[in-house]
Design a protein around this motif. Structure first.
Motif, PDB file in Angstrom:
ATOM      1  N   LYS A  36       0.830  -1.215   0.000  1.00  0.00           N
ATOM      2  CA  LYS A  36       0.000   0.000   0.000  1.00  0.00           C
ATOM      3  C   LYS A  36       0.862   1.261   0.000  1.00  0.00           C
ATOM      4  O   LYS A  36       0.614   2.199  -0.759  1.00  0.00           O
ATOM      5  CB  LYS A  36      -0.928  -0.040   1.219  1.00  0.00           C
ATOM      6  N   LEU A  37       1.880   1.295   0.860  1.00  0.00           N
ATOM      7  CA  LEU A  37       2.755   2.474   0.924  1.00  0.00           C
ATOM      8  C   LEU A  37       3.468   2.709  -0.406  1.00  0.00           C
ATOM      9  O   LEU A  37       3.691   3.849  -0.799  1.00  0.00           O
ATOM     10  CB  LEU A  37       3.784   2.329   2.041  1.00  0.00           C
ATOM     11  N   TYR A  43       5.542   8.795  -2.291  1.00  0.00           N
ATOM     12  CA  TYR A  43       6.498   7.745  -1.938  1.00  0.00           C
ATOM     13  C   TYR A  43       7.574   7.671  -3.013  1.00  0.00           C
ATOM     14  O   TYR A  43       7.279   7.640  -4.199  1.00  0.00           O
ATOM     15  CB  TYR A  43       5.770   6.409  -1.829  1.00  0.00           C
ATOM     16  N   ARG A  44       8.848   7.657  -2.601  1.00  0.00           N
ATOM     17  CA  ARG A  44       9.958   7.584  -3.546  1.00  0.00           C
ATOM     18  C   ARG A  44      10.656   6.234  -3.545  1.00  0.00           C
ATOM     19  O   ARG A  44      11.204   5.817  -4.540  1.00  0.00           O
ATOM     20  CB  ARG A  44      10.999   8.664  -3.220  1.00  0.00           C
ATOM     21  N   ARG A  96       4.022  16.033   4.243  1.00  0.00           N
ATOM     22  CA  ARG A  96       2.589  15.695   4.227  1.00  0.00           C
ATOM     23  C   ARG A  96       2.356  14.289   3.685  1.00  0.00           C
ATOM     24  O   ARG A  96       1.585  13.526   4.243  1.00  0.00           O
ATOM     25  CB  ARG A  96       1.821  16.733   3.409  1.00  0.00           C
ATOM     26  N   SER A  97       3.004  13.943   2.588  1.00  0.00           N
ATOM     27  CA  SER A  97       2.807  12.611   1.994  1.00  0.00           C
ATOM     28  C   SER A  97       3.194  11.510   2.971  1.00  0.00           C
ATOM     29  O   SER A  97       2.464  10.533   3.142  1.00  0.00           O
ATOM     30  CB  SER A  97       3.638  12.467   0.720  1.00  0.00           C
ATOM     31  N   THR A 104      -2.738   6.962   8.333  1.00  0.00           N
ATOM     32  CA  THR A 104      -4.052   6.596   7.810  1.00  0.00           C
ATOM     33  C   THR A 104      -4.014   5.149   7.327  1.00  0.00           C
ATOM     34  O   THR A 104      -2.942   4.559   7.171  1.00  0.00           O
ATOM     35  CB  THR A 104      -4.484   7.515   6.645  1.00  0.00           C
ATOM     36  N   GLY A 105      -5.156   4.591   7.080  1.00  0.00           N
ATOM     37  CA  GLY A 105      -5.276   3.282   6.451  1.00  0.00           C
ATOM     38  C   GLY A 105      -4.667   2.129   7.228  1.00  0.00           C
ATOM     39  O   GLY A 105      -4.708   2.082   8.461  1.00  0.00           O
ATOM     40  N   LEU A 106      -4.098   1.191   6.469  1.00  0.00           N
ATOM     41  CA  LEU A 106      -3.536  -0.027   7.050  1.00  0.00           C
ATOM     42  C   LEU A 106      -2.425   0.257   8.050  1.00  0.00           C
ATOM     43  O   LEU A 106      -2.320  -0.400   9.087  1.00  0.00           O
ATOM     44  CB  LEU A 106      -2.982  -0.940   5.952  1.00  0.00           C
TER      45      LEU A 106
END
Length: 182
Positions: A36-37, A43-44, A96-97, A104-106
């Motif tokens: 997911k990430l 995400y880089r 922020r990312s 959040t999320g999983l």
């Protein structure tokens, strides 16, 4: 443009090799979270060993991310049978990312259960810092900054989401934070 480096470190209650359902659950959740990430905006990339079947974290080839290192306070094993830690090293386009992906999320669901898997300590579990666009931070960079954060608190050199700094070193805050950042 600078990019955000994020190092996380936690001491597990049981070695990674522990066959119990709780350890398997941590592995399964981790795999889903990484998938997911990896698709999250901003995400880089992250440190991934070239051949994960060769041994413990300490034996693996991490390529440009350097030799695996841990904070001085890690006192558990360093073999496949005894290693009891989880660590990540990743790069993000901005604060922020990374914050949104983590809280959040999983990943947020896993954070809510972290004490099922991880020991409670007085040490920070993550640190952020800025690197140039073409830089790849090393495990040792993450360790030294986490130790600096523990010893001196947040500073432009090593900070948390709660006490963040902009790439130019000025204090900043994440407005409209969702979740708890600490």
């Amino acid at each position: 443009m600078p990019q955000l480096a994020l190092y996380t470190f936690g001491v597990l209650k049981s070695p990674l090799s522990d066959p119990t359902p709780l350890t398997r659950e941590l592995h399964d959740r981790g795999a889903a979270i990484y998938r997911k990430l990896g698709r999250h905006p901003g995400y880089r990339g992250r440190a991934v060993a070239a051949d994960r079947s060769r041994g413990s974290h300490f034996d693996l080839d991490w390529g440009a991310w350097g030799e695996f290192a841990v904070p001085t306070w890690y006192g558990k094993g360093r073999t496949v049978e005894t290693t009891a830690l989880d660590a990540t090293l990743s790069l993000w386009t901005d604060l922020r990312s990374a914050f949104t992906a983590i809280y959040t999320g999983l990943h947020r669901e896993a954070l809510n259960r972290r004490y099922d898997w991880f020991e409670r300590t007085a040490h920070p579990s993550y640190v952020c810092w800025w690197v140039s666009d073409d830089a790849i931070p090393t495990w040792q960079d993450g360790v030294s900054r986490l130790e600096h954060l523990h010893d001196h608190g947040s500073a432009p050199h090593a900070f948390t989401f709660h006490h963040a700094f902009a790439p130019d070193g000025t204090p900043t805050e994440l407005r409209g934070r969702t979740g708890r950042a600490s």
